[in-house]
Design a protein around this motif. Structure first.
Motif, short mmCIF file in Angstrom:
data_model
loop_
_atom_site.label_atom_id
_atom_site.label_comp_id
_atom_site.label_asym_id
_atom_site.label_seq_id
_atom_site.Cartn_x
_atom_site.Cartn_y
_atom_site.Cartn_z
N THR A 1 0.84 -1.20 0.00
CA THR A 1 0.00 0.00 0.00
C THR A 1 0.87 1.25 0.00
OG1 THR A 1 -0.15 0.06 2.40
CG2 THR A 1 -1.94 -1.03 1.24
N SER A 2 1.98 1.22 0.75
CA SER A 2 2.87 2.39 0.75
C SER A 2 3.37 2.66 -0.66
CB SER A 2 4.07 2.16 1.66
OG SER A 2 3.67 2.16 3.00
N ILE A 3 3.79 1.60 -1.34
CA ILE A 3 4.38 1.79 -2.66
C ILE A 3 3.32 2.20 -3.67
CG2 ILE A 3 5.55 0.60 -4.54
CD1 ILE A 3 6.87 -1.10 -2.30
N SER A 4 2.16 1.52 -3.63
CA SER A 4 1.16 1.86 -4.64
C SER A 4 0.56 3.23 -4.35
CB SER A 4 0.08 0.78 -4.73
OG SER A 4 -0.41 0.48 -3.45
N SER A 5 0.48 3.63 -3.08
CA SER A 5 -0.02 4.98 -2.82
C SER A 5 1.00 6.01 -3.30
CB SER A 5 -0.31 5.18 -1.34
OG SER A 5 0.88 5.16 -0.60
N PHE A 6 2.28 5.65 -3.22
CA PHE A 6 3.32 6.53 -3.78
C PHE A 6 3.06 6.75 -5.26
CE2 PHE A 6 7.31 6.72 -6.12
CZ PHE A 6 7.87 7.86 -5.59
#
Lengths: 121, 929
Positions: B139-144
């Protein structure tokens, strides 16, 4: 005999390390070569030193340990490959950078440096 | 169908928008919605089971040997989150269709969005904390990726980086915390962890684990003091903001708190940290929101504030508070998503989000305004809307809290204060935008958005109203099933009615609404007061901190990585000396078990020559040619030493390698400067001598220590089985090609790779060579002396014969593939030296690369061959045959393996030397310097 052997390994290591710490590729290559002699002798000696005991069945009463020998044999060949690689790297570096320094500075052309020293002498 | 399918289908769904992008926005949107819709339908089919108190848990063995398995879990808490994620996600997709313009990469956007959705769902459906953590990081990466979707904008990139840094760092803390918990419990399965709350709470490491997990949750959920990333994530397209702020991302932290609630809560520490963090965040968020002129900025801070509210609820020490928290999670998701979408419409249709310009939009978009008003009223906690219900429960619970002991009255007072600000900023959102005079130079003339763009908001707003009016009927079951998966033991009594009679919470609500209206009316004074503060830009502070960190790291890095090989080697050696010497200091038990063997004059002489020539190499290392001569003496003595100490194979190998090495170094000398100027400062020489002495002393000590111990070897096995099992009497060779054949295969592979690397390094190298030797004498033009030419030519067949002989006898006598290969190479290289590359090239039409490949292939295939006889890889075979006239001979598969070794060695050696040698002829005599 063990003492003398160990001293020889020590001297080779000493010379190898000292040469590796020099600032030119050729010295480093010499140092690595010397170190690989030392390392091979070191590893080999883990099978102890025995005279006239080659590990060929039927040729001796008591055999030398064949395992360190087999390992050292491949180590020698790989050591050659490694030294060859470093040598070629040095040549490539010399070709691309115009010098043979490994101490990280950007020096004037090596040959000019040598010439300068010759003039001084 | 199984729960794993949900993730699988959604993961496949990531590809859908990318593949359908070329069919236009509408088609892409419809196709993209398919996967979430299927997942949602499936979850709805499980609804009755979960609502009746069931928990769906599924396992999938992954790497059972180390206890890793994938497992999914659907209980009440997961259920409401899954419904929110998928339901709001679908609405967001529909909304984004109209929000994004034709020119934008819609496919990429939807792909990121679905990926994000998958990750979020995996968090809430995970039954394994490591799996949960993996999804958390995704989620951190895709929200980035989503926040930086408009990557051309600086603020998007910076905002995305900030979000990634903060949540990513929190994620690392979370991992540490989860690993600790897993270690305490002895399992990473959530079902096991959830059942061992007492074990965890009583463990000595509980405070550490708690703080680490809270760090993860607080960074994700934008709790003070990590709240600053959320407003900057506003740079994302509005559909993303709507999604991140309502059902996903920031709710992941809250979800984690709720998930771990049965295990971690119940201690003083939990209540204090969680409730205080929540309270501060609630207040700060509500206060700052009022002063934001950016529409989305206001909503962002209100999100922070509401997240603080939920956190505070989870930190209060009553069971009802947890119920209220879950209720508010649902309500907040619904009204916040609709508010963001409304803000997006206003931005989209009027061209700005600045509330100082946006005024009186009621005239232009009354319908949107009505929708926004309902949602905002819900946010403010006005009766008849869903926000009111959970807020009422919240206010009631603050009254029952005793977390702060005698000071507990502070909590309801501050909660009411935050409520006042919540009403004020909600007022501002409505009044400032839709009324309050005329718009001030808007970039576009505002109008109502396309019909379908409003549908998502309509659905959500209707939900706000319905839940607000018929709470028990609509979500009573959902809430109780979710609450019962958070709360241990019996659910407390609560009623979801709108009217509870005149009581204290109602009074607080009234105070909040009236106070909020007052604050809003007199907001100018507050604004003026606020203007006297210096505007602190979190982004600037953050970037500065990061920059400072990077500078520090760079400085350290540059100190150690300054390009000087000498420094690296010195550092490494000093470190090696230290870690080797320390254990030696404590080692007093090294007793000499064996006396030295007798030494003869031969050995002493050899040792003296060895040492002298080694030292000479050091002394004369600047005279390179001389150093080469002395070092070759060292090599020679080394091989003699091998011969002396019963290692004929080693002696032969060392000898032939020596020849090849010296040729190589001589070639190298030709290309490198002939001399080395003396350039080491005396202090440097002393330092290096000291390091060298240290290393040498240690090596010699260790060597002496083990060489005088009695031999305890595993080689008895090899000696005993060499003939019977391997079919050869030369134990060393049998070890190489049979017992440890796989090692040898790896070894020749390395050799081949080194040779190919060299080949690559030498291709298109531009070399300048000196035309004279070190003394200034020009190189001889007569490059190939006739005597050498004649002798080498006649020697060649002989040398090849010898190498063939050595190869064949290797299994039983000293010799074998390695040595034979080296001898062949030396014989061939001699031809190069005697005749030059140009002469040899047309005569030896072998491609050395092919030779290497062939060698490795033959060796590997010999190993594979044993599979055909149902034996493990590399099993060897041998037998004796009686051939007329010749006699009994032995045939062994090891011989074929050795042939592979032989070919690789020949190929590699020649590839290296011939290629280097070739350079001398191609370029010569162009050099000048």
């Amino acid at each position: 005999m063990e003492t003398v052997y160990v001293i020889c390994v020590g001297v080779l290591t000493f010379c190898g390390v000292f040469l590796c710490l020099r600032g030119r590729t050729f010295s480093v290559v010499l140092g690595l070569t010397m170190l690989s002699y030392a390392v091979n002798l070191f590893l080999f000696s883990s099978g102890r030193l025995s005279l006239n005991g080659a590990a060929i069945l039927g040729m001796a009463d008591e055999y030398a340990d064949p395992l360190p020998q087999a390992l050292t044999l491949t180590a020698i060949v790989i050591g050659f490959a490694m030294i060859a690689f470093v040598v070629i790297l040095a040549i490539r570096a010399r070709a691309d950078l115009g010098n043979d320094f490994v101490d990280g500075r950007e020096p004037p052309d090596t040959d000019k440096l040598v010439k300068k020293e010759e003039e001084k002498a | 169908m199984s729960l794993f399918w949900i993730t699988a289908i959604l993961l496949l769904g990531v590809l859908v928008p990318v593949l359908t992008e070329r069919f236009g926005r509408t088609t892409t949107t419809i196709c993209t919605m398919f996967a979430p819709a299927v997942a949602l339908t499936y979850i709805l089919t499980l609804l009755p089971e979960v609502l009746s108190g069931g928990v769906v848990i599924e396992y999938l063995e992954w790497i059972p040997t180390i206890g890793l398995s994938l497992s999914m879990r659907l209980d009440g808490l997961s259920l409401i989150f899954a419904l929110l994620i998928l339901g709001i996600g679908l609405l967001i997709i529909l909304y984004a269709r109209y929000y994004l313009s034709e020119k934008e990469a819609v496919g990429r956007f939807f792909a990121y969005l679905i990926l994000f959705m998958t990750a979020m769902l995996s968090i809430v459906l995970s039954n394994n904390v490591l799996q949960l953590w993996m999804a958390w990081e995704v989620t951190s990466i895709s929200s980035f990726l989503l926040i930086s979707f408009w990557s051309a904008k600086t603020e998007s990139r910076k905002g995305a980086r900030m979000a990634l840094t903060v949540t990513g760092a929190g994620g690392l803390a979370l991992l540490a915390g989860l690993l600790l918990v897993g270690d305490i419990v002895g399992s990473y399965e959530l079902s096991v962890i959830l059942a061992s709350g007492d074990l965890i709470r009583e463990h000595a490491l509980y405070p550490v684990a708690l703080i680490l997990i809270l760090l993860g949750a607080f960074t994700k959920s934008a709790q003070f003091p990590f709240h600053f990333w959320l407003p900057h994530a506003m740079a994302a397209p509005t559909p993303v903001s709507a999604y991140l702020h309502s059902a996903t991302m920031v709710k992941a932290g809250i979800f984690l708190l709720a998930r771990m609630y049965p295990v971690l809560s119940g201690t003083e520490m939990w209540f204090l940290i969680v409730s205080m963090t929540g309270l501060i965040t609630l207040l700060i968020g509500a206060y700052v929101a009022l002063f934001k002129h950016d529409l989305k900025g206001l909503l962002a801070y209100s999100t922070i504030s509401h997240l603080g509210l939920i956190t505070l609820l989870l930190g209060l020490d009553t069971k009802l508070a947890a119920v209220a928290a879950i209720f508010h999670i649902m309500n907040h998701a619904v009204f916040k998503a609709s508010l963001f979408m409304a803000a997006g419409i206003i931005d989209h249709e009027s061209g700005t989000r600045d509330m100082r310009k946006l005024n009186g939009l009621w005239r232009f978009m009354p319908y949107t305004a009505t929708l926004a008003m309902v949602a905002a009223a819900s946010m403010a906690g006005v009766p008849l809307f869903n926000g009111f219900l959970s807020k009422e429960m919240f206010l009631a619970e603050t009254l029952h809290s005793s977390a702060l002991g005698f000071l507990s009255w502070v909590i309801p007072v501050l909660a009411t204060l935050a409520g006042i600000f919540a009403v004020a900023y909600s007022m501002r959102f409505i009044h400032d935008v839709f009324f309050n005079g005329e718009p001030i130079d808007l970039p576009k003339t505002p109008h109502e958005p396309p019909r379908y763009m409003k549908i998502p908001i309509e659905i959500l707003v209707v939900l706000c109203l319905l839940v607000g009016m018929f709470p028990e009927f609509l979500i009573g079951n959902l809430l109780s099933s979710a609450a019962s998966s958070v709360i241990v033991g019996e659910l407390p009594y609560y009623s979801l009615a709108i009217w509870h009679g005149f009581n204290f919470p109602l009074l607080m609500s009234v105070v909040a609404i009236c106070g909020g209206l007052l604050v809003y009316t007199y907001r100018r004074h507050l604004f003026k007061f606020q203007a006297r503060f210096k505007d602190s830009d979190e982004k600037l502070v953050f970037e500065q901190t990061i920059q400072r960190l990077v500078n520090k790291a760079t400085a350290i890095h540059e100190y150690f990585n300054n390009g000087s090989l000498q420094r690296y080697v010195a550092c490494m050696l000093v470190f090696a000396i230290t870690i080797t010497a320390v254990p030696l200091l404590n080692l007093n038990t090294v007793k000499r078990h064996l006396p030295d063997q007798a030494i003869s004059g031969v050995e002493i002489t050899a040792a003296i020559i060895l040492c002298l020539s080694a030292v000479a190499t050091v002394i004369y290392h600047r005279k390179r040619m001389l150093a080469l001569v002395t070092i070759s003496v060292v090599g020679l003595i080394t091989s003699i030493a091998f011969a002396r100490f019963s290692a004929p194979d080693l002696a032969l190998t060392q000898l032939s390698v020596e020849v090849v090495t010296v040729i190589l170094l001589m070639l190298a000398l030709y290309f490198l400067p002939q001399k080395t100027a003396s350039e080491s400062a005396p202090s440097r020489v002393v330092r290096d001598l000291a390091i060298a002495a240290g290393v040498a002393g240690l090596v010699a000590t260790i060597n002496y220590a083990f060489i005088t111990q009695p031999l305890d070897t595993i080689s008895e096995f090899f000696l005993a089985n060499s003939k019977t099992g391997g079919g050869g009497t030369n134990a060393v060779n049998v070890i190489l090609v049979d017992f440890r054949g796989l090692d040898t295969l790896g070894e020749i592979l390395v050799l081949g790779i080194a040779a190919l690397g060299i080949f690559k390094l030498l291709s298109r190298v531009r070399l300048s060579m000196s035309s004279a030797n070190e003394n200034g004498l020009p190189w001889s033009e007569d490059s190939h002396p006739p005597i050498l030419t004649m002798i080498s030519q006649s020697l060649l067949p002989l040398a090849l014969l010898v190498s063939f002989y050595i190869f064949l006898r290797g299994h039983n006598m000293p010799g074998g593939g390695f040595i034979a290969g080296l001898i062949t190479s030396v014989a061939l290289i001699q031809q190069y030296i005697a005749h030059g590359v140009d002469w040899v090239k047309p005569r030896i039409k072998v491609d050395y690369q092919v030779l290497i490949a062939l060698g490795v292939l033959i060796a590997a295939l010999t190993g594979v061959g044993s599979w055909f006889f149902d034996r493990p890889f590399m099993t060897t075979w041998f037998d004796y045959f009686d051939i007329p006239f010749i006699g009994e001979i032995e045939l062994a598969s090891a011989l074929i393996f050795d042939l592979g070794v032989y070919l690789t060695v020949v190929g590699a050696t020649l590839l290296i030397l011939a290629n280097l040698g070739k350079l001398t002829s191609v370029h010569r005599p162009t050099a000048e310097e």
